[in-house]
Design a protein around this motif. Structure first.
Motif, mmCIF file in Angstrom:
data_model
loop_
_atom_site.group_PDB
_atom_site.id
_atom_site.type_symbol
_atom_site.label_atom_id
_atom_site.label_comp_id
_atom_site.label_asym_id
_atom_site.label_seq_id
_atom_site.Cartn_x
_atom_site.Cartn_y
_atom_site.Cartn_z
ATOM 1 N N LEU A 27 0.828 -1.208 0.000
ATOM 2 C CA LEU A 27 0.000 0.000 0.000
ATOM 3 C C LEU A 27 0.860 1.254 0.000
ATOM 4 C CD1 LEU A 27 -2.532 1.718 0.317
ATOM 5 C CD2 LEU A 27 -2.543 1.152 2.768
ATOM 6 N N ARG A 28 1.903 1.274 0.804
ATOM 7 C CA ARG A 28 2.769 2.450 0.873
ATOM 8 C C ARG A 28 3.463 2.697 -0.462
ATOM 9 N NH1 ARG A 28 3.675 4.768 5.647
ATOM 10 N NH2 ARG A 28 5.593 5.720 4.867
ATOM 11 N N TRP A 31 0.809 4.015 -2.834
ATOM 12 C CA TRP A 31 0.415 5.351 -2.381
ATOM 13 C C TRP A 31 1.467 6.397 -2.771
ATOM 14 C CZ3 TRP A 31 -1.626 5.983 3.338
ATOM 15 C CH2 TRP A 31 -2.239 7.227 3.488
ATOM 16 N N THR A 32 2.716 5.987 -2.727
ATOM 17 C CA THR A 32 3.815 6.894 -3.063
ATOM 18 C C THR A 32 4.025 7.018 -4.564
ATOM 19 O OG1 THR A 32 4.938 6.307 -0.990
ATOM 20 C CG2 THR A 32 6.275 7.352 -2.710
ATOM 21 N N TYR A 72 -6.634 0.576 2.221
ATOM 22 C CA TYR A 72 -6.608 2.046 2.281
ATOM 23 C C TYR A 72 -7.971 2.585 2.708
ATOM 24 C CZ TYR A 72 -6.144 6.857 0.449
ATOM 25 O OH TYR A 72 -6.117 8.227 0.294
ATOM 26 N N LYS A 76 -7.667 4.188 6.201
ATOM 27 C CA LYS A 76 -7.422 5.624 6.009
ATOM 28 C C LYS A 76 -8.685 6.426 5.700
ATOM 29 C CE LYS A 76 -3.169 4.505 6.579
ATOM 30 N NZ LYS A 76 -2.549 4.721 7.919
ATOM 31 N N ASP A 109 2.335 8.578 7.138
ATOM 32 C CA ASP A 109 1.894 8.090 5.831
ATOM 33 C C ASP A 109 2.381 8.998 4.705
ATOM 34 O OD1 ASP A 109 0.346 5.932 6.874
ATOM 35 O OD2 ASP A 109 -1.214 7.361 7.433
ATOM 36 N N CYS A 113 -3.413 11.450 -2.240
ATOM 37 C CA CYS A 113 -4.514 10.490 -2.167
ATOM 38 C C CYS A 113 -4.224 9.335 -3.114
ATOM 39 C CB CYS A 113 -5.824 11.182 -2.543
ATOM 40 S SG CYS A 113 -7.220 10.055 -2.752
ATOM 41 N N LEU A 114 -4.299 8.117 -2.612
ATOM 42 C CA LEU A 114 -4.018 6.948 -3.443
ATOM 43 C C LEU A 114 -4.927 6.912 -4.659
ATOM 44 C CD1 LEU A 114 -2.665 4.219 -3.963
ATOM 45 C CD2 LEU A 114 -4.354 3.172 -2.429
ATOM 46 N N SER A 178 -5.044 17.189 -1.039
ATOM 47 C CA SER A 178 -4.101 16.151 -1.452
ATOM 48 C C SER A 178 -2.972 16.718 -2.295
ATOM 49 C CB SER A 178 -4.854 15.067 -2.225
ATOM 50 O OG SER A 178 -3.970 14.147 -2.811
#
Length: 204
Positions: A27-28, A31-32, A72, A76, A109, A113-114, A178
């Motif tokens: 996820l990280r 997300w990045t 997420y 989140k 985090d 926004c993903l 975001s």
């Protein structure tokens, strides 16, 4: 209780890894980097597993992303459902905006926004991912629109207010927070943006 999976290591010996921790790491990365920006090598390195283990436990990259998106939303975006339970439309807006603000000002985090990162950056080959993200966002929007329609019927919002337009305004603020957080805007300035939006709220 965490889910521990056994996969075959590169030398043929059984290898155990924590699937929950591996998914959180994936996820990280998503997300990045966004869906297309996250390579399989980056994902497996961050997850601490081999490609065969990734495929065996999570499926392909698209399936892994969808599982990461589920995580997420659960972890989140939990404030979304809590917001809908607020007694007033303004309370809904406060919980939504402060929930989004908390996400963007968290030191734990990635910023942004993903969903926005992965939908905007998707090319033709990742259209299915974009469609998935857009569909989930539409579902969330529909729930907020319904809540604002109820508020209008109850007299909590003025008669001239369009619930759908008001919802789009809230989601535009989400995206603005975001983008600005991702570009380095400080927490104080982001907070002032939220305060300003709420100061102009049309209801009680």
């Amino acid at each position: 209780m965490k889910n521990t999976d056994t996969a075959v290591a590169t030398r043929g010996r059984p290898r155990e890894f924590d699937a929950d921790d591996a998914l959180a790491a994936a996820l990280r990365v998503f997300w990045t980097r966004g869906y297309e920006g996250a390579s399989l090598s980056e994902l497996t390195d961050a997850m601490g597993i081999t490609r065969p283990s990734l495929y065996a436990c999570f499926g392909n990259k698209e399936a892994l992303f969808k599982k990461a998106l589920d995580l997420y939303e659960t972890e989140k975006l939990a404030y979304m459902q809590t917001a809908l339970d607020a007694p007033t439309a303004r309370g809904v807006a406060e919980r939504l905006l402060h929930g989004a603000l908390a996400n963007q000002t968290s030191s734990c985090d990635p910023k942004g926004c993903l969903g926005v990162i992965s939908s905007v950056a998707c090319g033709a080959e990742a259209e299915a991912i974009r469609a998935e993200v857009v569909a989930r966002r539409a579902s969330s929007k529909a729930a907020v629109v319904q809540r604002f329609e109820r508020a209008k019927a109850e007299g909590d919002l003025p008669e001239n207010i369009d619930p759908e337009a008001l919802t789009n305004y809230i989601f535009a603020l989400f995206q603005g927070l975001s983008v600005q957080a991702g570009s380095g805007t400080c927490c104080e300035e982001l907070g002032r943006m939220v305060d300003t939006a709420l100061s102009m709220w049309p209801g009680r």
